[in-house]
Every structure is written in structure tokens, then in C-alpha cells.
Design a protein around this motif. Sequence first.
Motif, PDB file in Angstrom:
ATOM      1  N   THR A 104      36.034 -18.367   5.000  1.00 36.64           N
ATOM      2  CA  THR A 104      36.291 -19.795   5.223  1.00 36.64           C
ATOM      3  C   THR A 104      35.589 -20.278   6.488  1.00 36.64           C
ATOM      4  OG1 THR A 104      38.451 -19.594   4.159  1.00 36.64           O
ATOM      5  CG2 THR A 104      38.085 -21.532   5.535  1.00 36.64           C
ATOM      6  N   ALA A 105      35.692 -19.477   7.548  1.00 35.45           N
ATOM      7  CA  ALA A 105      35.034 -19.848   8.807  1.00 35.45           C
ATOM      8  C   ALA A 105      33.518 -19.867   8.646  1.00 35.45           C
ATOM      9  CB  ALA A 105      35.437 -18.866   9.904  1.00 35.45           C
ATOM     10  N   LEU A 106      32.995 -18.923   7.884  1.00 33.69           N
ATOM     11  CA  LEU A 106      31.547 -18.860   7.664  1.00 33.69           C
ATOM     12  C   LEU A 106      31.053 -20.089   6.910  1.00 33.69           C
ATOM     13  CD1 LEU A 106      29.259 -16.876   8.307  1.00 33.69           C
ATOM     14  CD2 LEU A 106      29.541 -15.924   6.009  1.00 33.69           C
ATOM     15  N   VAL A 107      31.810 -20.516   5.909  1.00 30.12           N
ATOM     16  CA  VAL A 107      31.450 -21.715   5.150  1.00 30.12           C
ATOM     17  C   VAL A 107      31.469 -22.949   6.054  1.00 30.12           C
ATOM     18  CG1 VAL A 107      32.212 -23.278   3.320  1.00 30.12           C
ATOM     19  CG2 VAL A 107      32.191 -20.816   2.917  1.00 30.12           C
ATOM     20  N   LYS A 108      32.490 -23.050   6.895  1.00 33.13           N
ATOM     21  CA  LYS A 108      32.582 -24.198   7.796  1.00 33.13           C
ATOM     22  C   LYS A 108      31.436 -24.207   8.803  1.00 33.13           C
ATOM     23  CE  LYS A 108      36.397 -25.957   9.108  1.00 33.13           C
ATOM     24  NZ  LYS A 108      37.693 -26.265   9.754  1.00 33.13           N
ATOM     25  N   LEU A 109      30.989 -23.012   9.197  1.00 31.48           N
ATOM     26  CA  LEU A 109      29.885 -22.928  10.149  1.00 31.48           C
ATOM     27  C   LEU A 109      28.553 -23.278   9.494  1.00 31.48           C
ATOM     28  CD1 LEU A 109      28.668 -22.100  12.906  1.00 31.48           C
ATOM     29  CD2 LEU A 109      28.579 -19.743  12.031  1.00 31.48           C
ATOM     30  N   VAL A 110      28.279 -22.671   8.344  1.00 32.16           N
ATOM     31  CA  VAL A 110      26.981 -22.838   7.684  1.00 32.16           C
ATOM     32  C   VAL A 110      26.870 -24.185   6.979  1.00 32.16           C
ATOM     33  CG1 VAL A 110      25.445 -21.915   5.910  1.00 32.16           C
ATOM     34  CG2 VAL A 110      26.705 -20.349   7.405  1.00 32.16           C
ATOM     35  N   VAL A 111      27.897 -24.551   6.248  1.00 33.21           N
ATOM     36  CA  VAL A 111      27.836 -25.764   5.425  1.00 33.21           C
ATOM     37  C   VAL A 111      28.148 -27.019   6.236  1.00 33.21           C
ATOM     38  CG1 VAL A 111      28.769 -26.935   3.392  1.00 33.21           C
ATOM     39  CG2 VAL A 111      28.432 -24.452   3.359  1.00 33.21           C
ATOM     40  N   PHE A 112      29.191 -26.933   7.060  1.00 30.76           N
ATOM     41  CA  PHE A 112      29.644 -28.135   7.777  1.00 30.76           C
ATOM     42  C   PHE A 112      29.205 -28.164   9.244  1.00 30.76           C
ATOM     43  CE2 PHE A 112      32.701 -27.363   4.343  1.00 30.76           C
ATOM     44  CZ  PHE A 112      32.626 -28.575   3.663  1.00 30.76           C
ATOM     45  N   GLY A 113      28.564 -27.095   9.692  1.00 34.81           N
ATOM     46  CA  GLY A 113      28.048 -27.077  11.053  1.00 34.81           C
ATOM     47  C   GLY A 113      29.117 -27.041  12.132  1.00 34.81           C
ATOM     48  N   ASP A 114      30.265 -26.513  11.818  1.00 31.04           N
ATOM     49  CA  ASP A 114      31.359 -26.429  12.791  1.00 31.04           C
ATOM     50  C   ASP A 114      31.150 -25.199  13.673  1.00 31.04           C
ATOM     51  OD1 ASP A 114      33.670 -26.386  14.237  1.00 31.04           O
ATOM     52  OD2 ASP A 114      35.034 -26.507  12.522  1.00 31.04           O
ATOM     53  N   GLN A 115      30.614 -25.409  14.873  1.00 27.69           N
ATOM     54  CA  GLN A 115      30.297 -24.295  15.754  1.00 27.69           C
ATOM     55  C   GLN A 115      31.509 -23.780  16.535  1.00 27.69           C
ATOM     56  OE1 GLN A 115      26.946 -25.275  18.231  1.00 27.69           O
ATOM     57  NE2 GLN A 115      25.609 -25.780  16.509  1.00 27.69           N
ATOM     58  N   GLN A 116      32.604 -24.490  16.435  1.00 30.52           N
ATOM     59  CA  GLN A 116      33.812 -24.077  17.153  1.00 30.52           C
ATOM     60  C   GLN A 116      34.768 -23.258  16.277  1.00 30.52           C
ATOM     61  OE1 GLN A 116      34.302 -24.647  20.442  1.00 30.52           O
ATOM     62  NE2 GLN A 116      32.226 -25.512  20.404  1.00 30.52           N
ATOM     63  N   VAL A 117      34.414 -23.117  15.010  1.00 25.74           N
ATOM     64  CA  VAL A 117      35.366 -22.533  14.075  1.00 25.74           C
ATOM     65  C   VAL A 117      35.726 -21.087  14.426  1.00 25.74           C
ATOM     66  CG1 VAL A 117      33.548 -21.824  12.451  1.00 25.74           C
ATOM     67  CG2 VAL A 117      35.901 -22.152  11.641  1.00 25.74           C
ATOM     68  N   PHE A 118      34.732 -20.292  14.840  1.00 21.12           N
ATOM     69  CA  PHE A 118      35.037 -18.894  15.157  1.00 21.12           C
ATOM     70  C   PHE A 118      35.805 -18.766  16.473  1.00 21.12           C
ATOM     71  CE2 PHE A 118      31.968 -17.921  11.852  1.00 21.12           C
ATOM     72  CZ  PHE A 118      32.521 -16.785  11.281  1.00 21.12           C
ATOM     73  N   ALA A 119      35.539 -19.693  17.395  1.00 22.97           N
ATOM     74  CA  ALA A 119      36.311 -19.701  18.642  1.00 22.97           C
ATOM     75  C   ALA A 119      37.774 -20.033  18.352  1.00 22.97           C
ATOM     76  CB  ALA A 119      35.718 -20.720  19.615  1.00 22.97           C
ATOM     77  N   LEU A 120      37.973 -21.014  17.473  1.00 19.63           N
ATOM     78  CA  LEU A 120      39.338 -21.379  17.088  1.00 19.63           C
ATOM     79  C   LEU A 120      40.013 -20.249  16.317  1.00 19.63           C
ATOM     80  CD1 LEU A 120      38.716 -25.079  15.954  1.00 19.63           C
ATOM     81  CD2 LEU A 120      39.857 -24.303  18.046  1.00 19.63           C
ATOM     82  N   LEU A 121      39.218 -19.552  15.514  1.00 20.05           N
ATOM     83  CA  LEU A 121      39.753 -18.439  14.731  1.00 20.05           C
ATOM     84  C   LEU A 121      40.254 -17.324  15.653  1.00 20.05           C
ATOM     85  CD1 LEU A 121      40.129 -17.400  11.813  1.00 20.05           C
ATOM     86  CD2 LEU A 121      37.884 -16.331  12.003  1.00 20.05           C
ATOM     87  N   MET A 122      39.461 -16.994  16.664  1.00 17.65           N
ATOM     88  CA  MET A 122      39.866 -15.944  17.595  1.00 17.65           C
ATOM     89  C   MET A 122      41.055 -16.386  18.446  1.00 17.65           C
ATOM     90  SD  MET A 122      38.124 -13.390  16.858  1.00 17.65           S
ATOM     91  CE  MET A 122      38.792 -12.399  18.185  1.00 17.65           C
ATOM     92  N   GLU A 123      41.061 -17.665  18.812  1.00 13.67           N
ATOM     93  CA  GLU A 123      42.187 -18.188  19.584  1.00 13.67           C
ATOM     94  C   GLU A 123      43.486 -18.086  18.782  1.00 13.67           C
ATOM     95  OE1 GLU A 123      43.723 -22.431  21.511  1.00 13.67           O
ATOM     96  OE2 GLU A 123      41.607 -22.172  20.973  1.00 13.67           O
ATOM     97  N   ALA A 124      43.392 -18.433  17.497  1.00 10.72           N
ATOM     98  CA  ALA A 124      44.565 -18.341  16.624  1.00 10.72           C
ATOM     99  C   ALA A 124      45.000 -16.892  16.445  1.00 10.72           C
ATOM    100  CB  ALA A 124      44.254 -18.966  15.268  1.00 10.72           C
TER     101      ALA A 124
END
Length: 274
Positions: free
Chosen positions: A16-36
Motif C-alpha cells: 500500500t505504501a509503495l503504491v502511494k509513493l509510486v502512483v500518488f507521489g506521497d514521499q512521506q508515506v514510509f516515514a508515516l509508516l515507520m512512525e506508526a
Amino acid sequence: MLNIIWICFFLAAFCTALVKLVVFGDQQVFALLMEALFSQSKAAFEISLGLTGVLALWLGVMRIGERSGFILLLTQCLTPLFSRLMPDVPKGHPALGAIVMNISANMLGLDNAATPLGIKAMKELQTLNPNPDTASNAQILFLVINTSGVTLFPVTILTYRAQLGAANPTDVFIPILIATYMSTLAGLLAVAAVQKINLLDKVIMAYLAGFTMAVGGLLGYFTHLPQQEMLAQSALMSNVILFSLVITFICGAVYKKVNAYDAFIEGAKEGFQT
């Protein structure tokens, strides 16, 4: 199965995070994932630590009740019923005492007390299970009754509703009582059909009739109370009944010259091992 589910949690999160990064350009998604990941690990530890304290308290109280003989007395009152619903559980087995206490706590709406007692009951039932990898009939029936358990005094829910500003915090009292009663009855009927339990047995029918009358009487009493009075009385009755039970256990231990403190510590230690 749990291994597969656990692995899928991480794979699903990564994909899910990979899709948000590649498709939607969300560069904060993995940072948020690790924070969670770290924050939820901390939350899980805090919940476990809190539950350990509650487990220690109520398992200690249970041990006093066992030593004083009151758990056995409570169990004997319901033995005719459970011997028919759970024929695989021997009379006087510790599991029956834990089941009775768990059901009582659930009826009183005291979740913190019911949880450790339910764990204790399931652990005791597991000692009778000939196939440890598969839930026994008694465990299945207990789980159904525990999950759908009748709540005579839904104190926790009423308190939360009052704290969150509900216009009428107690307007769910009657629906909860009816819903949990019907869900328990439906669950019992379903399990009885699968496990071939004869619910037309005179003893079972007598217990069900008595319980139905008690629920009906409670409905009739609380229906005529004002909102605030209903909330106050349901909370008062639940807490008085449960704490009176604790005092009864302790007084019984004193009467039988049982060291209540040592019994409590012995039982409380199980809270750190469960």
C-alpha cells in the motif's frame, strides 16, 4: 494461520505504501509508516502492561475465593446447568469457577474484571482439551456465551456515553439488555444444534426460565427510572455486588483461617504468566 496473517499485515502495509509513493507521489508515506510502527508498538506494550495488572488483581481474588470455598459454592449452584451444557468438564473443575465468575462480571458490565477471568477459564478448559490445536466443545460454547454475554448493567458504555456528551446516556440500557439476551439465546441455540445439546432438558429449561424472569424483572424496574437515576443505580448496583463478592471471599478466608494475603499473591503471580 496466525503466521500467515501476521506476515500479510506487513506485506499489505508495504504494498500500500509503495503504491502511494509510486502512483500518488506521497514521499512521506514510509516515514508515516515507520512512525506508526513504533507508536503502535509502544501502545501494545502499554496495553499489555495494564492488562497484566488487572490479571494479577483478579486472579489473586479468584485464588482467595477458591481457598475460602466460595468459588466452589458458586460453581455447585450452577453445576446442574453446566454438567448438561458442558458434559466434558468434570464437576468441581477449576474451569467452572472461572466461567461462573467471568459470566457474572460480564453481566455486571465490568469488562476489566471479566477479561482476566475469561482468560483463566479458557486456560483451565485447555487442560481438558484432548486436541490442543483445536477448540473443544466446552471452549466453543464458553466463547459464544462470553462474546454474546448478557449485560444486565452496561456501566462502561453508559459512562462513556455520558462523558462524550450523549443527550441521553442511558437510552441504550433497554436495547443493550434485550440485544445481549437475544444474542446469547441465539448463540446457545446455534451451539446446541451443532453439539447436539438437549435444551429441552428440564434442568436447562428451569435455569433459562429463571434467568428470563430475572431479565424481565430488571427491565420492568429500570424502565420506570429517570435517566440520571438509571445511570446512577446501575453503576451502584454493579460495583456494590462485585466488591461485596470480593469482601465475601476475604471474610470466608478469615473464617476458614486461610492466609488471604498469601493466597492473593499466589494467584496474582499467574497474571504475569498468562
